[in-house]
Enzyme design. Structure first.
Site, PDB file in Angstrom:
ATOM      1  N   GLU B 279     -48.691 -65.710 -31.150  1.00 57.27           N
ATOM      2  CA  GLU B 279     -49.422 -66.958 -30.978  1.00 57.27           C
ATOM      3  C   GLU B 279     -50.203 -67.298 -32.251  1.00 57.27           C
ATOM      4  O   GLU B 279     -50.272 -68.449 -32.665  1.00 57.27           O
ATOM      5  CB  GLU B 279     -50.383 -66.819 -29.786  1.00 57.27           C
ATOM      6  N   GLU B 282     -47.850 -68.651 -34.669  1.00 55.21           N
ATOM      7  CA  GLU B 282     -47.442 -69.994 -34.242  1.00 55.21           C
ATOM      8  C   GLU B 282     -48.536 -70.998 -34.630  1.00 55.21           C
ATOM      9  O   GLU B 282     -48.248 -72.078 -35.150  1.00 55.21           O
ATOM     10  CB  GLU B 282     -47.196 -70.011 -32.725  1.00 55.21           C
ATOM     11  N   CYS B 299     -50.913 -68.247 -21.633  1.00 52.31           N
ATOM     12  CA  CYS B 299     -50.810 -66.962 -20.918  1.00 52.31           C
ATOM     13  C   CYS B 299     -51.220 -67.045 -19.466  1.00 52.31           C
ATOM     14  O   CYS B 299     -51.018 -66.104 -18.706  1.00 52.31           O
ATOM     15  CB  CYS B 299     -51.558 -65.845 -21.627  1.00 52.31           C
ATOM     16  N   SER B 319     -48.459 -73.469 -26.358  1.00 55.91           N
ATOM     17  CA  SER B 319     -47.820 -72.452 -27.175  1.00 55.91           C
ATOM     18  C   SER B 319     -46.517 -72.058 -26.487  1.00 55.91           C
ATOM     19  O   SER B 319     -46.446 -71.978 -25.263  1.00 55.91           O
ATOM     20  CB  SER B 319     -48.729 -71.235 -27.293  1.00 55.91           C
ATOM     21  N   LYS B 358     -48.558 -65.346 -11.214  1.00 57.06           N
ATOM     22  CA  LYS B 358     -47.595 -64.558 -12.004  1.00 57.06           C
ATOM     23  C   LYS B 358     -46.380 -64.159 -11.178  1.00 57.06           C
ATOM     24  O   LYS B 358     -45.330 -63.864 -11.724  1.00 57.06           O
ATOM     25  CB  LYS B 358     -48.267 -63.321 -12.590  1.00 57.06           C
ATOM     26  N   GLU B 361     -44.261 -67.059 -11.760  1.00 59.94           N
ATOM     27  CA  GLU B 361     -43.898 -67.067 -13.179  1.00 59.94           C
ATOM     28  C   GLU B 361     -42.751 -66.101 -13.454  1.00 59.94           C
ATOM     29  O   GLU B 361     -41.772 -66.442 -14.116  1.00 59.94           O
ATOM     30  CB  GLU B 361     -45.112 -66.663 -14.025  1.00 59.94           C
ATOM     31  N   GLU B 366     -36.348 -69.104 -16.918  1.00 58.94           N
ATOM     32  CA  GLU B 366     -36.542 -68.975 -18.374  1.00 58.94           C
ATOM     33  C   GLU B 366     -36.985 -67.565 -18.745  1.00 58.94           C
ATOM     34  O   GLU B 366     -36.935 -67.186 -19.907  1.00 58.94           O
ATOM     35  CB  GLU B 366     -37.607 -69.950 -18.891  1.00 58.94           C
ATOM     36  N   CYS B 507     -59.111 -64.304 -15.888  1.00 59.30           N
ATOM     37  CA  CYS B 507     -58.323 -63.454 -14.984  1.00 59.30           C
ATOM     38  C   CYS B 507     -59.173 -62.513 -14.142  1.00 59.30           C
ATOM     39  O   CYS B 507     -58.737 -62.074 -13.078  1.00 59.30           O
ATOM     40  CB  CYS B 507     -57.329 -62.624 -15.763  1.00 59.30           C
TER      41      CYS B 507
END
Ligand code: SF4
Ligand code: SF4
Ligand code: SF4
Ligand code: FES
Ligand code: FES
Lengths: 173, 589
Positions: B279, B282, B299, B319, B358, B361, B366, B507
């Site tokens: 990241e 990036e 994230c 990102s 998650k 996710e 993907e 989190c």
């Protein structure tokens, strides 16, 4: 059987709006409610239902977007009030009075007969969208109990046997 | 400031005038039961469990909404109060599916606790139970309407998130809670943050449980089971075993995983360090090459879903990095598989996460590697992990402190640890980006300004290599909405980098974390307490900057090549797409 046309004019054969016309009308109606939130929800929904006859998902989404509230909140209100409908109405709405006077005079039997004859339950619409059935509270014609309304036509002192004839009349219309 | 004097159960109390009777009593050490009240989230006065007697008032008052007033005399424990509360509870229980033994909230249920405290032995109201929905179609959240007491805490929690997926539906006896048209959570515009779950006092909302799949993998001799744990797990799992809130149990957590029978124990902090490298590069290349700015972190899958549903215009700002545990999963099934000579299809990756989003996710198309294998096979919440520990008969508090397997992907830095708290990803990224751009090992790398929970949107200005950069941090989707709206209407400055977390506090207070009773939440800020554990671990780590993680550096040298390079892109990056809210064809007429 007694039969009246309330307001002097029967709704039989009244012209309907095309989907595009309904959509434009809804846009016009909703312009007054832009960003007004929860407090404008009831009136926005009433106007929308007047145009569409019921409140399908796409219409509720547009109302939610206009008022800037969540779709779930809109649906919560729609499902709370019995005068909002989630299902389309038929061209002819059989409104069966289940008020006390009508009830004691056998309104339930009348309702069942209509349901059997049309093959749908109260709250539903026939596949061809010609007929729908709903139940309502006292319509203020207790002297005529049991009473049904078909759009604006009132039928009183009914017996279940008379139902097929009434339905047949609208089937032909 | 003026104080108001009142008497509660004979105790004289003097409190600020804006308090409610409930809060005043709490300060005086007097407990009033509650059910629909959830501090800072739900104040509806609807359940009537908190009724108290106020002298000279006509009827009993709901303490959670009753403001204090001068000279008020309150009785919280009179026979009338007790009797009334009892019937309120009985009424509630009469329409409740009272199968505590098989309920996910058995022994951590506010209704069960109250039934016990009020010694309910017989439910006199008998009669038909309302019909209810059981919805387990989504990957993340299960709704069991038969357990719902219609307290509205979930509705308020989702509204607090500024999402509003849940609402009261229908009316009277048929009242229920659900999305519009009562569709499944799988079809609702829900980000699966799970804030409704942790708000629910009972077992009506919970995560889609997947512990059985993990047990099966552990028992299967053909499967090589690799566990990884997110930073936030260590800050909360102790609560499940009676340890005080905020106890850091890192070592016991690793020990427990080993005793469950995992073949390998790693820490998602490694993946967090890796994320920072990817990241960070990036971000640097977006700044240098005029890419889309501000770049926003990716994230938090709750936030990513929120973006896809509600702010798709910001998708180019996201990102392209996968989240840390997905990256780590991808590395385990390639680099690790190669190094240890294990067939990738035999590897079963379990991520223990504080998060319910998650779960969804990790099932995204993907997030499969080029051979079609999932990066991560199962995501367990911290709660499910605790259930496995209990089921295995492990005495958690007596476990020794152990470390991850220090053989390939075991090392992590303090920067990875703080990912679990709001501002942590930003700070970790700044530690690395500043070092890279200035080309030195900067001694001042604690960015205090980006920490904390006082505001749901935070802003800071940092000077790196002579250039000033504005950055922002938002936590909770409501914070995200506030920030993105400000960017859209031009009232926000030009940020370079933004960190967004879907849950308030980050989190540590994710929807998969241990559920703390609402009464406890009246006294503490859970977000701060749990975050302390992470910052505590940060300072004791030998390395505190992600680019100093030797295992990560070795991974680039021996396998990935350059950060953001071809292989890194293939394995560690992803893409997003706008999602439609309640598609028109969702419900048939
Ligand atoms: S929700 Fe609570 S009271 Fe209800 S069955 Fe579960 S544990 Fe028992
Ligand atoms: S998971 Fe989050 S978005 Fe979904 S209903 Fe619950 S609080 Fe709302
Ligand atoms: S699902 Fe839980 S939080 Fe929501 S109304 Fe029902 S009991 Fe309350
Ligand atoms: S009860 Fe039917 S008209 Fe009054
Ligand atoms: S009414 Fe006060 S807690 Fe529910």
């Amino acid at each position: 059987m007694l039969s009246y046309a309330v307001g002097g004019e029967s709704t039989v054969g009244k012209t309907k709006l095309t989907p595009e016309e309904m959509s434009t009308k809804l846009d016009e109606a909703l312009t007054h409610y832009e960003g007004q939130g929860q407090k404008a929800l009831m009136s926005a929904l009433q106007e929308a239902q007047e145009i569409y006859g019921y409140l399908p998902l796409p219409v509720q989404k547009r109302v939610a977007k206009t008022l800037n509230i969540s779709v779930a909140e809109v649906y919560g209100v729609v499902s709370f009030y019995s005068f909002f409908s989630l299902k389309p109405k038929g061209e002819y709405i059989f409104n069966v009075c289940l008020g006390t006077a009508c009830y004691v005079k056998g309104a339930q039997k009348i309702l069942e007969r209509i349901e059997d004859n049309l093959g749908i339950k109260a709250g539903d619409v026939t596949a061809d969208r010609k007929f729908s059935i709903s139940a309502c509270r006292c319509v203020g014609a207790c002297g005529l109990a049991p009473v049904i309304l078909v759009n604006d036509d009132v039928y009183g002192r009914l017996t279940p046997e008379e139902i097929p004839g009434i339905i047949a009349k609208y089937k032909e219309a | 400031m003026d104080k108001v004097n009142l008497t509660i159960d004979g105790v004289k109390v003097s409190v600020p005038p804006q308090l409610t009777v409930l809060e005043a009593a709490r300060r005086a050490g007097i407990k009033i039961p509650t059910l629909c009240y959830l501090r800072g989230i739900s104040v509806s006065g609807s359940c009537r469990v908190c009724l108290v007697e106020v002298e000279k008032a006509r009827s009993l008052a709901a303490a959670c909404v009753m403001p204090v007033s001068e000279g008020m005399v309150v009785h919280t424990n009179s026979p009338l109060v007790r009797e009334t509360r009892k019937s309120v509870l009985e009424m509630m229980l009469s329409d409740h599916n009272r199968e505590c033994l098989t309920c996910v909230r058995n022994r951590n249920c506010e209704l069960q606790t109250l039934a016990d405290e009020y010694a309910i032995r017989d439910i006199t109201f008998k009669g038909e139970k309302a019909k209810s929905v059981y919805d387990d179609k989504s990957f993340s959240i299960v709704r069991d309407g038969s357990k719902c007491i219609k307290c509205g805490r979930c509705v308020a929690a989702c509204n607090k998130q500024s999402i509003g997926v849940l609402s009261f539906l229908n009316r009277g006896f048929e009242t229920s809670i659900g999305p519009a048209f009562d569709v499944s959570m799988a079809d609702a515009p829900c980000v699966y943050c799970g804030q409704c779950i942790v708000a629910c006092p009972v077992g009506a909302l919970f995560e889609k449980e997947e512990t059985e799949d993990v047990w099966a993998a552990i028992a299967d001799p053909d499967k090589h089971v690799v566990f990884q744990t997110a930073p936030a797990v260590r800050a909360a799992i102790g609560e499940e075993f009676g340890l005080p809130i905020g106890t850091r149990t890192t070592g016991k957590m690793f020990a427990a995983i080993r005793r469950l029978g995992a073949d390998k124990v790693y820490d998602t902090n490694f993946g967090a360090d890796l994320t920072i490298i990817e990241e960070g590069h990036e971000l640097i290349s977006r700044i240098k090459d005029g890419g889309v700015l501000p770049m926003i972190t990716s994230c938090s899958p709750g936030w990513v879903r929120f973006c896809e549903f509600y702010y798709p215009e910001f998708i180019p700002n996201l990102s392209s990095c996968k989240s840390p545990h997905q990256m780590e999963g991808a590395i385990i099934k390639t680099y690790y598989a190669e190094k240890f000579n294990i067939a990738p299809e035999k590897i079963f990756v379990v991520s223990v996460m504080p998060c319910t989003s998650k779960k969804t996710e990790s099932s995204r198309e993907e997030h499969r590697n080029p051979q079609g294998l999932r990066d991560v096979d199962v995501v367990l919440t911290t709660r499910e992990f605790a259930r496995m520990i209990r089921e295995a008969g492990i005495n958690f508090t007596a476990l020794p402190d152990e470390t991850p397997d220090m053989d390939l992907l075991g090392e992590y830095t303090g920067a990875g640890v703080i990912f679990g708290a709001t501002g942590g990803v930003m700070e970790a990224a700044l530690r690395t980006v500043a070092d890279i751009l200035e080309d030195k090992d900067l001694p001042d790398f604690e960015y205090e300004t980006v920490r904390g929970v006082a505001y749901d949107v935070k802003e800071a200005e940092v000077e790196i290599a002579g250039t000033k950069h504005k950055v922002a941090i938002a936590h909770s989707t409501a914070g995200a909405r506030k920030l993105l709206d400000a960017i859209k209407d031009g009232s926000a400055p030009n940020y370079s980098f933004i960190e967004i977390m879907g849950c308030s506090g980050g989190c540590v207070c994710g929807g998969g974390q241990p559920i703390v009773p609402s009464q406890t939440l009246m006294d503490i800020d859970l977000r701060t307490e749990r975050a302390k554990a992470l910052y505590e671990e940060d300072v004791i780590m030998p390395e505190r900057k992600s680019h100093k993680n030797h295992d990560v550096m070795k991974l680039y040298k021996e396998f990935l090549g350059e950060p953001n390079g071809h292989l890194a892109h293939e394995l560690l990056h992803t893409h997003y797409s706008a999602k439609e809210i309640y598609p028109d064809n969702l419900v048939s007429e």
